[in-house]
Design an enzyme around this catalytic site. Structure first.
Site: not given
Length: 363
Positions: A66, A172, A174, A310
């Site tokens: 990430s 959060y 994606n 990440g």
């Protein structure tokens, strides 16, 4: 009177800290780079490959997970600086083919306030889980080389109920960053990878940074990443160095090096990549999770730091900077055959983070 540790002793201290992390048993290998006014320190420990005795290269490539989101957000903000899109534009005006809620703005995608379902699954406060695509366990291993199209990921997410009304909360997802990829492609009228290469990677000289698309390859040199998971009563370890990252797309698919991450993040923090007004907005956090536009604002005992770490099966990546870009910490971790579930892996990652923050920002 304060005493400054000589640079050679500081490097030795970093090496010892890295060796302790590798010896903890949670990680196969680690490489670290710290840049500060004293210069640069690098160290690595553990093994590049299970069964071997060679430490990871300090210049090795790795999957940054990430951390990709900060690159994606910076690219979007460059288009905002160009006047081609605006942060408060309605995303549906740019991507009408998806039938998005017209209250969702570009800013909401960048800051995770859109409410859209996370295509990798949702974890609710009451403990319930809404599954997403296959991204863990035997199901993910079976699809290690499967290709997902960005549009497929978005449409899957849109087939699920939204988590909340746009702009009313933070979560959060994606999905937000895959939509941003599609927005960049629509606005720039060319593939996302080409726009990223021309606007960010080439100008910064990031020759070790790649957008792999659906390619499973990882450029040499690199350590190996492993996925250790429980399949029924059996624990299995699979080398996942070669894996198709299209399942995460522009939310986490990039490959880089500690040196390139330092170059990028330091330039961003110095104000070299965006106008001051946009950088200020990027670094202004939402109150719930201190998440700005593609990065996290972290208050520490060492002062305010900017970051976006990440994780990717087999890999962990750290990217931290002081507000002026003068001191940065970039690192890669590779997992081995330690039997860690998600919670224990998160604890181990947090422990590494705290240790390395002290080395980078506490000296």
């Amino acid at each position: 009177m304060s005493v400054t540790t000589p640079p050679n002793d500081r490097t030795t201290k970093l090496r010892k800290a890295v060796e302790e992390i590798a010896a903890s048993g949670s990680w196969a290998g680690i490489q670290v780079r710290i840049n500060d006014p004293h210069g640069e320190r690098v160290a690595s420990a553990g093994v590049a490959e299970l069964g071997g005795n060679t430490a990871p290269s300090t210049d090795g490539h790795f999957r940054i997970g990430s951390n990709t989101k900060t690159f994606t957000a910076t690219l979007v903000l460059k288009l905002v600086a160009d006047g081609r899109i605006a942060l408060d534009d309605t995303v549906d005006d740019h991507l009408p083919e998806y039938g998005l809620d017209r209250r969702i703005t570009v800013r909401m995608l960048l800051q995770h306030t859109s409410g859209l379902f996370n295509f990798t699954g949702e974890y609710y406060e009451d403990g319930t889980i809404a599954p997403g695509i296959d991204w863990q366990g035997q199901e993910w291993v079976d699809k290690l080389f499967h290709t997902y199209e960005p549009e497929e990921l978005v449409r899957f997410a849109l087939s699920k109920p939204a988590r909340f009304e746009p702009g009313t909360d933070w979560s959060y997802a994606n999905t937000n960053y895959v939509l941003l990829r599609l927005l960049v492609e629509k606005t720039a009228d060319r593939p996302f990878a080409e726009e990223m290469q021309e606007r960010l990677l080439t100008p910064l000289g990031l020759t070790g940074t790649f957008l792999p698309e659906a390619s499973p390859e990882l450029p040499e040199p690199h350590a190996h990443g492993y996925y250790t998971y429980q399949d029924g009563e059996e624990w299995k370890t699979v080398d996942v160095t070669r894996a198709n990252p299209s399942w995460i797309s522009a939310a986490g698919d990039m490959i880089s090096t500690t040196e390139d991450l330092h170059t990028f993040f330091s330039a961003l923090m110095r104000g070299d990549l965006l106008p001051a007004e946009l950088l200020d907005q990027m670094r202004s956090p939402h109150t719930k999770f201190a998440y700005g536009l593609g990065l996290i604002v972290q208050e520490t005992e060492y002062g305010t730091l900017y970051t976006h770490n990440g994780g990717f099966w087999g890999w962990g990546a750290l990217m931290f900077s002081t507000p002026d870009g003068g001191t940065t910490l970039t690192a890669s971790l590779t997992t081995g055959d330690a039997r860690l579930d998600l919670a224990k892996a998160a604890e181990a990652f947090a422990a590494v983070q705290q240790s390395l923050l002290a080395e980078a920002f506490g000296a």
